[in-house]
Design an enzyme around this catalytic site. Structure first.
Site, PDB file in Angstrom:
ATOM      1  N   HIS A  30       8.224 114.497 -11.748  1.00 31.30           N
ATOM      2  CA  HIS A  30       8.274 113.495 -10.690  1.00 31.30           C
ATOM      3  C   HIS A  30       7.177 113.732  -9.660  1.00 31.30           C
ATOM      4  O   HIS A  30       6.494 112.793  -9.240  1.00 31.30           O
ATOM      5  CB  HIS A  30       9.642 113.511 -10.012  1.00 31.30           C
ATOM      6  CG  HIS A  30      10.703 112.858 -10.829  1.00 31.30           C
ATOM      7  ND1 HIS A  30      11.972 112.633 -10.351  1.00 31.30           N
ATOM      8  CD2 HIS A  30      10.695 112.380 -12.089  1.00 31.30           C
ATOM      9  CE1 HIS A  30      12.696 112.043 -11.291  1.00 31.30           C
ATOM     10  NE2 HIS A  30      11.939 111.886 -12.349  1.00 31.30           N
ATOM     11  N   HIS A  51      14.474 120.086  -8.089  1.00 22.60           N
ATOM     12  CA  HIS A  51      13.612 121.155  -8.588  1.00 22.60           C
ATOM     13  C   HIS A  51      13.463 122.285  -7.572  1.00 22.60           C
ATOM     14  O   HIS A  51      13.858 122.173  -6.409  1.00 22.60           O
ATOM     15  CB  HIS A  51      12.222 120.613  -8.957  1.00 22.60           C
ATOM     16  CG  HIS A  51      12.238 119.684 -10.138  1.00 22.60           C
ATOM     17  ND1 HIS A  51      12.242 120.148 -11.437  1.00 22.60           N
ATOM     18  CD2 HIS A  51      12.268 118.329 -10.215  1.00 22.60           C
ATOM     19  CE1 HIS A  51      12.255 119.106 -12.257  1.00 22.60           C
ATOM     20  NE2 HIS A  51      12.278 117.984 -11.538  1.00 22.60           N
TER      21      HIS A  51
END
Length: 703
Positions: free
Chosen positions: A195, A290
């Site tokens: 992303h 993350h």
């Protein structure tokens, strides 16, 4: 005859004009062909055009932010915001959910949206700049998006390979990520943030591909001027960037520009909105998804890929494709004007420059900039010499500082105790400036025409020039120029009064006054800096106190939560013990009744409660499971009694992925105490005795 005679300034060769500064007669030949009125003018802008220009200006200010600074902000934000999201409790929001609208339909399809807007923009702008040459467009511009797509696909594939190669399942027996996730377990590995990569890379690609819009309106003006030049066969505007295009290219450029310009502007606004959306989603990714090292790795790869292609590859002239906006003509180039410093240095160092002729000297107060610079420097030099400073030191100060009198004076005061003589090279002093010689004729008109005296030379009687606004006397025209520039006065006349030089006492008094002003300014500056330093220290102390208070409140809230959780646990344990005791008593009573032994009835509450327990069991269809996480929070959900325990485990992983998803964990119940193993995950909740309700505790498993 009056004590003061006035003169008028005549500009030769045609007629005499009154000069507002002094009475010099300056010969000047004015070029008459500079304003013929034959050039085409721009069309009047409507209200709609003004609104469109305002919107485009706002979009340009937003998207064409300094790219180098933006890249630095990306890297700094990846580090700082990720630290905040990893170590500081941040409130969950709608964007923290992986199934939010923007994440599902925009970020996961990020490259599709980037191509959807950048491809038509590239087509319309660069095809127009190629003057309709489709082969040039395909060869020099289309490959940029193809190369960007290849890089996007390769990097995302490499990210998946790295995660599969260096990860492992939290349960033994699963070697692949797909098999582990299919069985309801969690795969732990080095997952480089795709992303972050796609959001940063898409933003930078959109910025680079949108650059042709800069100066796009200049093409319209170039077309108008070039069309005029070709109709009138006028070669004076030889710097028009369209001068090398043939008639077919000019015709194609006119048609494509008028046809595609509204579409291009609309697409540019859409690209700006999409780029802002990418930045917002990037911040959400930094906060909620993350680990920091995975996000920083993805951002660095995106920035390096952009720099290699758009800053190193495409600008090179030897390798295709070309940079965005490059075509057979250049419409974004701006003429670079020499700075005032460069002009001043050229004046100070140019010894062999030819003196200006009378035809090159403009009217007074409209003289060229180099002449003004020389006059200001000479005026500053004479003013400092009159204050009592040595001429050699003054020339050295002006050669170092420039025409700023205050700064030159500070330099002189700072070096007033230097004993060594100062040797100034001829090329660095004002004395090396070749004075501008002007072919002037000075005429003097007698105010008292009745006296019969004719015109006479002013040099025999006029000894100074007087300012009518402030009554100050000046010796030379250079001093007049300097005074007019500084004060804005325009009324000057010649006078027979002689300007007396300053005496030693006046020089000392003036020098003392200047030193006091400089000392006062220095003291004010030091006081201001001291106050600013104190203010910064107060702000730092205040922010430190605020941060300490916030931490203390957070700790108090955490302790309250822990105390409440312990009370709730004790109440649940007590209720569970009471249920177990009642069940034991009920079992004893049932065994006595079966063996024929008399049942001893005790009129106590503990004897009445088991009889309620041995009532006929109900057929429950569902069960309510409470899951207690390691951090103390509790989540509850209703399951079908025939569902397996693995469904409960998967629910815990999906519901609180950041809490339990990144570690190995086990599941157990307290009353009766039971630790579930790998075989229990395949059994139903009814078989495990978790109907109609149960509490499952998540425990960490140390591998």
């Amino acid at each position: 005859m009056s004590a003061r005679r006035k003169s008028s300034a005549n500009i030769q060769p045609n007629k005499t004009q009154r000069n507002p500064l002094n009475n010099f007669n300056i010969k000047n030949e004015t070029l008459r062909n500079e304003a013929k009125g034959t050039k085409p003018t721009c069309e009047a802008a409507s209200v709609k055009d003004v609104l469109v220009m305002a919107v485009l200006h706002l979009c340009k200010k937003t998207i064409f932010f300094d790219v180098r600074l933006k890249v630095a902000l990306y890297l700094a934000a990846l580090f700082v915001v990720s630290l905040i999201g990893d170590f500081i409790p941040f409130p969950k929001s709608y964007f923290a959910r992986s199934d939010n609208l923007f994440n599902v339909y925009f970020v996961k399809l990020g490259w599709f949206w980037t191509l959807l807007f950048s491809s038509p923009f590239l087509y319309f702008t660069n095809l127009t700049l190629c003057c309709g040459n489709f082969q040039r467009f395909l060869k020099h511009h289309v490959p940029r998006l193809l190369i960007a797509t290849i890089f996007w696909y390769c990097w995302t594939s490499i990210f998946n390979v790295i995660e599969n190669a260096y990860g492992r399942c939290n349960m033994r027996g699963y070697e692949t990520k797909r098999g582990c996730l299919k069985a309801g377990h969690f795969w732990s590995g080095f997952d480089i943030s795709g992303h972050v990569f796609i959001l940063i890379y898409s933003s930078l690609v959109l910025i680079e591909e949108a650059r042709p819009i800069v100066g796009w309106d200049n093409i319209k003006e170039h077309l108008r001027v070039e069309d005029h030049n070709r109709k009138t066969q006028d070669s004076s505007s030889s710097l028009n960037p369209l001068r090398n295009l043939n008639e077919d290219e000019i015709t194609s450029l006119k048609f494509l520009y008028s046809k595609y310009t509204p579409i291009i502007k609309l697409l540019f606004v859409a690209i700006t909105i999409l780029q802002l959306l990418w930045d917002i989603m990037l911040v959400c990714t930094m906060l909620y998804y993350h680990r920091m090292v995975e996000k920083v790795a993805g951002g660095i790869i995106a920035i390096c890929t952009w720099y290699f292609t758009y800053r190193a590859w495409y600008p090179s002239k030897s390798i295709l494709p070309d940079a965005a906006g490059k075509g057979p003509f250049i419409y974004q180039q701006k003429a670079v004007q020499p700075s005032s410093v460069a002009r001043r240095n050229s004046l100070l160092t140019n010894k062999t420059a030819k003196p200006s002729t009378s035809s090159e000297l403009p009217k007074f107060m409209e003289i060229n900039r180099s002449f003004k610079v020389k006059n200001i420097i000479m005026g500053a030099l004479e003013q400092l010499v009159e204050m009592g400073f040595p001429k050699e030191k003054v020339e050295k100060a002006i050669s170092i500082i420039g025409d700023n009198t205050e700064q030159a004076m500070e330099w002189l005061l700072a070096h007033s105790n230097d004993e060594e003589p100062i040797s100034v090279p001829a090329s660095e002093t004002v004395s090396a400036v070749t004075p501008i010689e002007t072919d002037t004729s000075v005429e003097i008109k007698n105010d008292e025409s009745s006296s019969g005296e004719g015109s006479s030379s002013i040099s025999a009687e006029a000894k100074s020039i007087k300012c009518e606004d402030c009554s100050r006397l000046f010796k030379t025209p250079l001093e007049v120029e300097f005074h007019a520039t500084k004060s804005g006065h325009t009324n000057f006349s010649e006078s027979i009064e002689e300007k007396k030089p300053l005496t030693e006492e006046e020089k000392k008094a003036q020098l003392k006054l200047i030193e006091e002003k400089i000392a006062k300014k220095r003291a004010d500056r030091e006081e201001k800096e001291k106050q600013e330093s104190l203010d910064r220290e107060r702000m730092r102390i205040k922010s430190g106190k605020d941060l300490t208070e916030v931490r203390r409140k957070m700790e108090e809230d955490e302790m309250k939560k822990i105390v409440e959780e312990r009370k709730r646990d004790k109440a649940e344990e007590k209720a569970a013990r009471d249920r177990v005791k009642a069940q034991i008593e009920a079992d004893k009573a049932a065994r006595r009744a079966k063996s024929g032994q008399p049942v001893i009835e005790k009129p106590t509450q503990s004897q009445v409660q088991p009889q309620a327990v041995v009532s006929p069991p109900k057929d429950y269809k569902q069960t309510r499971i409470q899951i207690r996480l390691p951090n103390g929070t509790t989540i509850a959900e209703t399951f079908d009694k025939n569902e397996q325990l693995a469904a409960v485990r998967l629910f815990a992983q999906l519901k609180q992925g950041d809490e339990v998803g990144l570690m190995s964990f086990g599941m157990m119940t307290t009353f009766p105490r039971k630790v579930f193993g790998a075989d229990d995950y395949e059994q139903t909740l009814e078989q495990l005795g978790l109907v109609p309700s149960a509490t499952i505790i998540i425990t960490r498993v140390v591998s």
